[in-house]
Design a protein around this motif. Structure first.
Motif, mmCIF file in Angstrom:
data_model
loop_
_atom_site.group_PDB
_atom_site.id
_atom_site.type_symbol
_atom_site.label_atom_id
_atom_site.label_comp_id
_atom_site.label_asym_id
_atom_site.label_seq_id
_atom_site.Cartn_x
_atom_site.Cartn_y
_atom_site.Cartn_z
ATOM 1 N N UNK A 102 4.431 6.451 -0.077
ATOM 2 C CA UNK A 102 4.904 6.689 1.289
ATOM 3 C C UNK A 102 6.240 5.972 1.484
ATOM 4 N N UNK A 103 7.234 6.703 1.974
ATOM 5 C CA UNK A 103 8.563 6.098 2.133
ATOM 6 C C UNK A 103 9.145 6.283 3.535
ATOM 7 N N UNK A 104 8.397 6.879 4.445
ATOM 8 C CA UNK A 104 8.954 7.193 5.769
ATOM 9 C C UNK A 104 8.695 6.111 6.818
ATOM 10 N N UNK A 105 8.258 4.934 6.408
ATOM 11 C CA UNK A 105 7.993 3.849 7.351
ATOM 12 C C UNK A 105 8.740 2.597 6.891
ATOM 13 N N UNK A 164 0.841 -1.204 0.000
ATOM 14 C CA UNK A 164 0.000 0.000 0.000
ATOM 15 C C UNK A 164 0.876 1.254 0.000
ATOM 16 N N UNK A 165 1.934 1.228 0.806
ATOM 17 C CA UNK A 165 2.854 2.371 0.855
ATOM 18 C C UNK A 165 3.520 2.616 -0.502
ATOM 19 N N UNK A 205 6.242 -3.505 9.493
ATOM 20 C CA UNK A 205 7.003 -2.262 9.346
ATOM 21 C C UNK A 205 7.326 -1.746 10.750
ATOM 22 N N UNK A 206 8.157 -0.750 10.812
ATOM 23 C CA UNK A 206 8.537 -0.154 12.091
ATOM 24 C C UNK A 206 7.316 0.383 12.830
#
Length: 192
Positions: free
Chosen positions: A51-54, A45-46, A95-96
């Motif tokens: 989205x790349x910050x996770x 989904x990211x 993920x984190x």
């Protein structure tokens, strides 16, 4: 713990061991299992949304062990069922943010580690069921999440939180499916 009118089932010792094993004995307490309006997403989904910050959480085994231990705790803790259901969706590629959410859940358990299920000894047989659904709650699949609980007088006897297999066309359809699941479980629980 037992008294004349009731029995309290809890996993206090197990909860304290979980808190200690995760190294959160001195951590700050939180009052809710999940942050409000948090939507945890998959890596796929990211990628689609950019989205790349996770980043991916490297220790998958530690995450799986943590969620497994939390899952075991849901036996006497219906208050964490939804949060554990959310976390269990990411067992293969966490993920984190998923790991941090699991740690938040442990901090919540630390805040109320002795909580459990109170089984009343009343002789009444009044059965009550409560249900709710969150239409299109999952950002990854657009499926709805349903939850219900069944009480026999003052005693909680069954509960469940689950992402459904189908996509509902409306919130009303999601609510009806939630009611059907609660009624089916209530009838099955009460006849067994």
């Amino acid at each position: 713990m037992r008294s004349k009118p009731s029995i309290l089932l809890n996993q206090r010792k197990y909860a304290l061991e979980l808190i200690s094993d995760t190294g959160l004995s001195g951590a700050k307490l939180v009052s809710t299992p999940l942050e409000a309006n948090v939507k945890l997403t998959t890596i796929e989904y990211d990628k689609l949304t950019g989205t790349t910050n996770d980043p991916v959480y490297k220790d998958v085994t530690a995450y799986q062990r943590m969620v497994g231990r939390l899952l075991y705790l849901t036996i006497t803790r219906p208050d964490i069922s939804f949060a554990v259901q959310v976390l269990s969706q990411f067992m293969q590629r966490p993920k984190l943010s998923h790991w941090e959410t699991a740690l938040r859940l442990v901090r919540y358990i630390k805040n109320c580690h002795g909580q459990g299920i109170l089984l009343s000894s009343t002789k009444s047989l009044e059965l009550e069921a409560f249900c709710d659904s969150d239409w299109a709650a999952c950002p990854n699949t657009r499926r709805f999440v349903t939850g219900y609980m069944v009480k026999l007088e003052d005693s909680l006897i069954s509960w469940k939180s689950k992402k459904q297999h189908t996509v509902s066309r409306s919130s009303a359809e999601a609510e009806y499916r939630s009611m059907a699941g609660a009624v089916a479980d209530s009838v099955f629980t009460f006849t067994v």
